[in-house]
Design a protein around this motif. Structure first.
Motif, PDB file in Angstrom:
ATOM      1  N   LEU A   1       2.292  -7.745   0.772  1.00  0.00           N
ATOM      2  CA  LEU A   1       1.775  -6.401   1.056  1.00  0.00           C
ATOM      3  C   LEU A   1       1.087  -5.763  -0.150  1.00  0.00           C
ATOM      4  O   LEU A   1       0.958  -4.533  -0.221  1.00  0.00           O
ATOM      5  CB  LEU A   1       2.890  -5.475   1.578  1.00  0.00           C
ATOM      6  N   LYS A   2       0.617  -6.591  -1.058  1.00  0.00           N
ATOM      7  CA  LYS A   2      -0.137  -6.090  -2.210  1.00  0.00           C
ATOM      8  C   LYS A   2      -1.625  -6.198  -1.878  1.00  0.00           C
ATOM      9  O   LYS A   2      -2.353  -7.047  -2.400  1.00  0.00           O
ATOM     10  CB  LYS A   2       0.225  -6.899  -3.457  1.00  0.00           C
ATOM     11  N   PHE A   3      -2.058  -5.315  -1.002  1.00  0.00           N
ATOM     12  CA  PHE A   3      -3.406  -5.406  -0.454  1.00  0.00           C
ATOM     13  C   PHE A   3      -4.485  -5.136  -1.503  1.00  0.00           C
ATOM     14  O   PHE A   3      -5.550  -5.754  -1.478  1.00  0.00           O
ATOM     15  CB  PHE A   3      -3.557  -4.435   0.715  1.00  0.00           C
ATOM     16  N   LYS A   4      -4.237  -4.212  -2.425  1.00  0.00           N
ATOM     17  CA  LYS A   4      -5.218  -3.916  -3.468  1.00  0.00           C
ATOM     18  C   LYS A   4      -5.451  -5.138  -4.351  1.00  0.00           C
ATOM     19  O   LYS A   4      -6.595  -5.482  -4.674  1.00  0.00           O
ATOM     20  CB  LYS A   4      -4.753  -2.738  -4.315  1.00  0.00           C
ATOM     21  N   ILE A  41      -5.469  -8.415   6.114  1.00  0.00           N
ATOM     22  CA  ILE A  41      -5.088  -7.140   5.502  1.00  0.00           C
ATOM     23  C   ILE A  41      -5.151  -6.022   6.539  1.00  0.00           C
ATOM     24  O   ILE A  41      -4.213  -5.223   6.682  1.00  0.00           O
ATOM     25  CB  ILE A  41      -6.005  -6.812   4.303  1.00  0.00           C
ATOM     26  N   ASP A  42      -6.257  -5.984   7.273  1.00  0.00           N
ATOM     27  CA  ASP A  42      -6.421  -4.933   8.289  1.00  0.00           C
ATOM     28  C   ASP A  42      -5.376  -5.063   9.396  1.00  0.00           C
ATOM     29  O   ASP A  42      -4.860  -4.064   9.909  1.00  0.00           O
ATOM     30  CB  ASP A  42      -7.823  -4.999   8.887  1.00  0.00           C
ATOM     31  N   THR A  60      -2.000  -3.869   8.171  1.00  0.00           N
ATOM     32  CA  THR A  60      -2.073  -2.414   8.063  1.00  0.00           C
ATOM     33  C   THR A  60      -1.805  -1.762   9.420  1.00  0.00           C
ATOM     34  O   THR A  60      -1.066  -0.772   9.518  1.00  0.00           O
ATOM     35  CB  THR A  60      -3.455  -1.977   7.532  1.00  0.00           C
ATOM     36  N   GLY A  63       1.591   0.125   9.607  1.00  0.00           N
ATOM     37  CA  GLY A  63       1.287   1.551   9.552  1.00  0.00           C
ATOM     38  C   GLY A  63       1.204   2.222  10.904  1.00  0.00           C
ATOM     39  O   GLY A  63       1.461   3.415  11.038  1.00  0.00           O
ATOM     40  N   ASP A  97      -6.620   2.835  12.194  1.00  0.00           N
ATOM     41  CA  ASP A  97      -6.647   1.487  11.633  1.00  0.00           C
ATOM     42  C   ASP A  97      -6.894   0.444  12.716  1.00  0.00           C
ATOM     43  O   ASP A  97      -7.579  -0.566  12.474  1.00  0.00           O
ATOM     44  CB  ASP A  97      -5.332   1.195  10.901  1.00  0.00           C
ATOM     45  N   SER A 152       1.296  -0.629  -6.162  1.00  0.00           N
ATOM     46  CA  SER A 152       0.197  -1.379  -5.544  1.00  0.00           C
ATOM     47  C   SER A 152       0.560  -1.938  -4.171  1.00  0.00           C
ATOM     48  O   SER A 152      -0.284  -2.523  -3.495  1.00  0.00           O
ATOM     49  CB  SER A 152      -0.231  -2.532  -6.459  1.00  0.00           C
ATOM     50  N   SER A 153       1.813  -1.760  -3.739  1.00  0.00           N
ATOM     51  CA  SER A 153       2.254  -2.303  -2.449  1.00  0.00           C
ATOM     52  C   SER A 153       1.949  -1.336  -1.312  1.00  0.00           C
ATOM     53  O   SER A 153       2.096  -0.113  -1.469  1.00  0.00           O
ATOM     54  CB  SER A 153       3.759  -2.576  -2.474  1.00  0.00           C
ATOM     55  N   TYR A 154       1.553  -1.879  -0.183  1.00  0.00           N
ATOM     56  CA  TYR A 154       1.383  -1.056   1.012  1.00  0.00           C
ATOM     57  C   TYR A 154       2.770  -0.619   1.478  1.00  0.00           C
ATOM     58  O   TYR A 154       3.698  -1.432   1.556  1.00  0.00           O
ATOM     59  CB  TYR A 154       0.682  -1.854   2.109  1.00  0.00           C
TER      60      TYR A 154
END
Length: 501
Positions: free
Chosen positions: A38-41, A67-68, A71, A75, A80, A280-282
């Motif tokens: 979950l470190k999307f960045k 990633i999307d 999310t 989320g 999204d 940095s984690s979602y």
């Protein structure tokens, strides 16, 4: 002629349009690992690096879609989903430009469809979801016929074969029309093979967290076999999975869920309390909900705090109403009736009824019936695996004024059945389950139906398959409202598992 040949070679070497490739290289592997953590960045930084060094690699579109997709699934926000929907066709077009000789070529397109399908299921778009999932299935089967040792294929097909038998009754016509077949034992077998391959072959070791997640999910929710859960839980306690838990919120969630499922609530609380995500984690807010519920099951004096954090920070769809009810229960057991009423009233103001927990919380808020304190404590303690303490609370209930209530006596026999079942005392469990069915078969509560479901599981594990089938079918034949979807899906899973036995 010689001059023409030389000019032709020079032309080929000149800069120009580069042929698209389909290559899961080191950057892709690293980005994939960051995505599953979950470190999307960080993953996007690696993807950008890949685009600079290997701009023709179409698999960057698959990574961006993953990633999307996560999310959306974590989320749970409509915007999204809309973004994922809008980008789907373009990404499919780009992936179709890749190298058809690569095992990733058809697989990557299948995964886009599969992720789109699962995301749509989350938001109730079942028809569109079914079409996407069927497109994915066809591509995966085609790819599997060409690349029989390609592990990512096995993972996806194993998951699909496990899930097909649990499709709701009103959509079974679509499954039959699409000629989509599969059983839970088949899917579990494929997932176990894929998991084993991830531990044995270095080229697929980056898939290990995903394989463990899928195997855990199916074992917990569809297998009906506690030993299967214990086996995969044991895998988490040793290398290489053990080292990955700190890096992966998804694996932490899996392990905590298995601990709860197997009555190790204290260990689940320790695991969830130790989770401190990096900036940095979602955010994975569901872990706060899970921690709060687990602490309430232990009757902790601070159980409300993670639940309050969840409803304050999560902006998604599900478990909001359930969280409010658990907060209300916390205050009810503290004899704070004002706060109990306040949080029960909030159930109607936010959230939805997509999942059974929220649906039941909403129904309870409308009925305005306060729980019996002894039965509530017994329920919570049972959910935490504190069976002896739960039984003591039931004893207190039998000596209380609440025992005169017929509906609550039905809950009493049900709770006894559940406690003895999970405690391993099957004869006592069968007795109390049978009594619950006899007295509550026509009751709108879930007690009799869930008793029939768990009797089916007991007989299935005893290899008395005809008795198991009868109890599963009885569960499906009952008319009840509470937790209807999840209970009936488990009964269908049971029938699916013992098909032909």
């Amino acid at each position: 002629m010689k001059l023409l040949s030389i000019l032709f070679v020079i032309f080929l070497l000149l800069p120009g349009d580069v042929m698209p490739s389909t290559e899961f290289d080191a950057n892709c592997r690293k980005a994939y690992q960051e995505i599953l953590s979950l470190k999307f960045k960080d993953a996007k930084t690696i993807i950008n690096s890949e685009l600079k060094s290997n701009p023709s690699n179409t698999l960057t579109f698959l990574l961006e879609n993953y990633i999307d997709f996560l999310t959306v699934m974590i989320g749970e926000e409509e915007k999204d989903l809309e973004s994922l929907r809008n980008k789907r066709d373009y990404r499919l077009q780009q992936l179709a430009r890749g190298d058809p000789s690569s095992p990733w070529y058809l697989y990557s397109q299948a995964d886009i469809y599969l992720q789109s399908g699962f995301a749509r299921v989350k938001f109730g778009e079942y028809i569109s979801a079914g079409l996407d999932i069927d497109r994915a299935r066809r591509l995966l089967e085609d790819n599997d016929s060409k690349f029989q040792d390609f592990v990512p294929n096995k993972l996806r097909l194993g998951l699909l074969h496990s899930l097909v038998g649990t499709v709701p009754e009103k959509y079974q016509w679509a499954v039959k029309a699409l000629n989509f077949e599969g059983t839970i034992p088949q899917g579990l077998s494929e997932l176990r093979q894929a998991y084993k391959a991830c531990t044995q072959f270095r080229q697929f070791d980056f898939l290990l967290p995903e394989a463990a997640f899928f195997l855990s999910f199916v074992s917990m929710n569809l297998s009906g076999d506690k030993n299967a859960i214990l086996n995969i839980e044991n895998e988490f306690s040793k290398p290489p999975l053990f080292q990955l838990i700190n890096e992966s919120p998804l694996l932490r969630y899996c392990l905590a869920s298995m601990k709860i499922k197997t009555g190790k609530n204290d260990e689940a609380i320790s695991l969830l309390s130790a989770y401190h995500p990096s900036s940095s984690s979602y955010p994975f807010h569901y872990l706060d909900y899970l921690l709060g519920v687990s602490k309430l099951n232990r009757l902790d004096p601070d159980a409300n705090m993670p639940l309050l954090k969840y409803v304050a920070e999560f902006r998604g769809l599900n478990y909001i109403r359930s969280a409010y009810q658990h907060i209300a229960w916390f205050y009810f057991l503290q004899n704070n009736q004002e706060m109990y009423t306040r949080y029960m009233d909030r159930i109607k103001l936010r959230g939805n009824n997509n999942v059974d927990n929220d649906k039941q919380s909403f129904k309870d808020s409308e009925l305005h019936i306060k729980p019996d304190p002894y039965l509530l404590k017994a329920r919570l303690l049972f959910d935490g695996g504190y069976y002896e303490q739960a039984l003591m609370e039931l004893g207190k209930f039998e000596s209380s004024d609440g025992f005169s209530n017929q509906d609550r006596r039905l809950e009493l026999t049900y709770r006894k059945g559940r406690i003895f079942d999970e405690w391993g005392k099957k004869d006592e469990a069968i007795h109390w389950y049978d009594e619950t069915i006899q007295n509550g078969e026509n009751d709108p509560s879930y007690f009799a139906a869930n008793s029939a479901l768990h009797l089916g599981m007991i007989y299935e594990n005893m290899h008395q398959y005809q008795k198991a089938r009868t109890k599963y079918q009885k569960c499906l034949d009952m008319k009840f409202e509470e937790y209807n979807f999840s209970i009936q899906q488990k009964a269908k899973s049971g029938i699916n598992r013992i098909k032909g036995l």
